[in-house]
Scaffold this active site. Structure first.
Site, PDB file in Angstrom:
ATOM      1  N   HIS A  42       0.815  -1.207   0.000  1.00 22.15           N
ATOM      2  CA  HIS A  42       0.000   0.000   0.000  1.00 22.15           C
ATOM      3  C   HIS A  42       0.853   1.264   0.000  1.00 22.15           C
ATOM      4  CE1 HIS A  42      -3.886   1.954   0.513  1.00 22.15           C
ATOM      5  NE2 HIS A  42      -3.357   2.728   1.427  1.00 22.15           N
ATOM      6  N   HIS A  88     -10.122   2.945  -0.794  1.00 23.47           N
ATOM      7  CA  HIS A  88     -10.333   2.501   0.585  1.00 23.47           C
ATOM      8  C   HIS A  88     -11.172   1.232   0.533  1.00 23.47           C
ATOM      9  CE1 HIS A  88      -9.986   4.222   4.865  1.00 23.47           C
ATOM     10  NE2 HIS A  88      -8.797   4.178   4.313  1.00 23.47           N
TER      11      HIS A  88
END
Length: 729
Positions: A42, A88
């Site tokens: 990430h 998200h």
């Protein structure tokens, strides 16, 4: 350090060996946690970075490309648009309300961190099958309602309009939904702030909400696949407070009017760790941080928790030495926590102190700027050989009833009007929104300071990306730009959110590689560089990955907001034209999915010259258009049906086709135009070497196209009401 601890931090053997080399010793738990977060997929893009190289990122109008909190383009008269798209996904699947809400909060901070006042939100959402009464179907409806409520809650409380977006549904997202958030802000082009920490002795100041234990391990969690064992990860999902963020935005914008800020960074994924290391790393600096000075809202917090917490509504500021008290006063005025927690050094190391003791020391550049870059194996997926010959003509498809096919496609959730969703959003707060909210075409806002308009549109067709990841990704660039052009704005740049499956699967990495190649090809050919973006991998549950879903938002500028072009029928008696060639493209189409029950086929190459010519036609004929709309999912039939329903007027249309099913064909580079001066328009289309045909005239209480005929009231009833019936079942 024991192997179980290393494994729990998702650190590979090779990575641990590199940590030993960097430190010259064993790391302690705090240091291991820092490496784990910064080297997570990430934060580090270690699997994807190789393929992101070579994206077109420069143009005369690009002020800031990838590498900062957001991209920036010049929009004229001394002003700039600042924008970015983020994912998200994992948090929203685990806890949809807070996951989606904090996704919005995070992207907003990326924008106002750059010095811009946020003016608009968009969202690009993907859910699984919401129809039916199985456990999966019910859970998907719960995820839709929770995610939408979270997006609405955060944006509405902040007073920032959600002006548009896109939503689609497919079984491939049953185990991994996608919640991609986009935000755009406006600032003066010479008043942009960057994420840097430089100047020995300059103070490092923590501002915003207090730090808690929420979000611990969030970046690492987002870099892993789902399984039955790890789907109950609510502690890794952050909890947002939009009212605190509103105060934080106003305080930061006030601070930016002074001359006290050296650099500023949002505490997003990996929290204090990523913000501090990235600010110092970009500047080639060192930093000392005194973690016991961090404002805390929970008792007995440890340095490990403080560095890795992803509590929301927090920023890190590097200020000019001697201005500390003035900076703190600004945040005190806005009732926000603020504390000097460190200082810039010239050592090149991050030195972490806890009540006077040195508890961690890590060289910054090897961690922040030189993270591992993986060269994962790639392999063309075996399924492609099975589906590439299954085009409409070659898969045994019979000529189904066109009327029933039309109704079935109209009732598909991705076609239906999403009033249930967008009516939860305050789309007009701030009075900048200048296009009707309703899911057609690009959104557009007025730039009050200059009179210009900024248009923005999201696009991605997962089915076409499944059939051909390269062409599918390129098509998302072309289609989003086309929507912007049809609204009367010149497409200038894109931001992306590249959602793919497990990178440890060679077939997924092949899809990703191909997707990146398609984006590079399209952006170069269409002169829309990439200025910001995000990669979201590991969208996989129990070995099943999502379809490749490279989300693209195109942003463009029109000189005058008053010249915005509507995307729906606006008056009776307007002649409609279809511009662009219909070639019988059904690979990855909605028709194939709904009527034939498969996602298959072979896509043709995109003719970027004709795509750009179509954009230029719309822009040059701006004053001759009553309305215009890109032809997309469901082909001409679905495009016209939606324009008719939203415009509350019918029309009898005739499309010249080789096969009656071609009204559902999804050929590229096509648009519908409602024209004032037909003679002038036809001449301009001929000059552009584009094919065209006259479809008919708007008006009446019936909608028809070729063999399809439906009463306008029935069309509107299905289009506007069916989605809410499904979602509330």
């Amino acid at each position: 350090m024991d192997k179980d601890t290393i494994k729990a931090h998702k650190i590979s053997k090779d990575e641990y060996d590199k940590i030993l080399e960097i430190l010259g010793r064993e790391p302690n738990l705090l240091e291991l946690g820092v490496f784990s977060a910064m080297w997570s997929e990430h934060c580090s893009y270690k699997s994807s970075k190789k393929y992101l190289m070579g994206f077109p990122t420069k143009a005369p109008w690009v002020i800031q490309g990838p590498g900062e909190n957001a991209g920036v383009i010049d929009i004229g008269k001394g002003y700039a648009a600042v924008f970015k798209m983020e994912s998200h996904n994992h948090p929203s699947f685990i806890e949809p309300f807070q996951g989606a809400a904090t996704g919005v909060g995070g992207i907003l901070r990326d924008i106002f961190t750059m010095g811009a006042r946020v003016k608009a939100n968009l969202n690009s959402l993907r859910f699984g099958e919401i129809r039916g009464n199985s456990k999966v179907n019910r859970y998907q409806r719960y995820l839709v309602k929770g995610s939408v409520a979270g997006i609405a809650h955060y944006g509405n409380c902040m007073g920032i309009p959600t002006v548009g977006g896109e939503v689609s549904f497919d079984e491939c997202y049953n185990g991994n939904i996608l919640v991609n958030a986009f935000a755009l802000g406006i600032c003066k082009s010479d008043e942009i702030f960057y994420a840097k920490a430089e100047g020995v002795g300059n103070p490092v100041i923590y501002v915003g909400s207090k730090t808690g234990r929420d979000g611990l391990g969030g970046a690492v969690m987002a870099s892993d696949s789902f399984s039955e064992e790890n789907q109950s990860l609510r502690p890794t999902v952050q909890v947002g407070d939009p009212f605190a963020e509103k105060l934080l935005m106003e305080a930061c914008l006030e601070l930016f009017k002074t001359d006290m800020v050296v650099g500023i960074q949002d505490m997003g994924a990996a929290g204090l760790t990523s913000s501090s290391f990235e600010m110092a790393g970009r500047s080639g600096s060192g930093m000392k941080m005194y973690l016991d000075k961090v404002p805390m809202r929970e008792e007995a917090m440890t340095p490990y928790e403080l560095m890795l917490s992803e509590s929301q509504e927090r920023m890190l500021i590097c200020a000019k030495k001697g201005t500390e008290n003035e900076v703190l006063e600004v945040f005190k005025k806005w009732d926000l926590d603020a504390a000097v927690i460190g200082e810039v050094t010239n050592t090149g190391n991050m030195e972490l102190f806890w009540h006077g003791d040195l508890v961690g020391e890590i060289p910054i550049l090897p961690l922040s700027e030189n993270a591992p870059v993986l060269d994962r194996p790639v392999e063309k997926p075996s399924y492609l050989d099975e589906i590439e010959k299954l085009n409409l003509a070659g898969c045994g498809a019979s000529k189904s009833d066109i009327q029933s096919s039309f109704i079935a496609m109209l009732k598909e959730p991705e076609i239906l009007n999403k009033a249930f969703i967008y009516e939860q959003y305050d789309s007009y707060v701030g009075t900048d929104n200048i296009k009707k909210v309703g899911g057609l075409g690009a959104a557009a806002i007025r730039v009050k300071e200059s009179g210009a308009m900024v248009a923005m549109a999201a696009d991605s067709n997962p089915r076409m990306n499944y059939v051909n990841p390269r062409i599918g990704a390129a098509l998302a660039v072309a289609s989003s730009g086309r929507k912007v052009a049809m609204s009367g704005a010149v497409p200038l740049a894109i931001t992306d959110c590249l959602n793919y499956g497990n990178p440890e699967n060679p077939e997924v990495m092949w899809q990703f590689k191909e997707g990146c190649d398609g984006i590079k090809q399209a952006c170069k050919a269409l002169s829309t560089p990439v200025v910001s973006g995000n990669v979201s991998l590991y969208n996989e549950t129990d070995g099943s990955s999502i379809y490749p879903t490279p989300g693209i938002v195109s942003v463009g500028v029109g000189k005058e907001a008053k010249n915005v072009v509507p995307s729906h029928f606006t008056k009776n008696g307007v002649t409609l034209y279809l511009v662009g060639e219909t070639k019988g493209v059904f690979a990855g189409s909605l028709y194939m999915k709904v009527v034939e029950g498969r996602t298959a086929g072979t896509l043709p190459e995109i003719d970027f010259t004709k795509e750009r010519a179509l954009w230029d036609l719309a822009l040059n004929e701006n004053f001759n258009l009553e309305f215009a709309n890109s032809v997309g999912v469901g082909g001409v039939a679905m495009t016209l049906a939606k324009m008719s329903a939203v415009g509350d007027m019918g029309g009898e249309f005739k499309m010249l086709v080789d096969d009656n099913r071609d009204i559902f064909d999804e050929s590229f580079s096509r648009a519908i135009f409602g024209v004032k001066d037909e003679v002038k328009f036809e001449q301009k289309v001929k000059n552009a070497s584009l094919s065209y045909q006259k479809l008919g005239v708007t008006g009446g209480d019936k909608f028809s196209i070729n063999e399809v005929s439906i009463n306008l009231c029935e069309l509107k009833d299905i289009y506007f009401n069916e989605f809410e019936k499904i979602i509330k079942a």
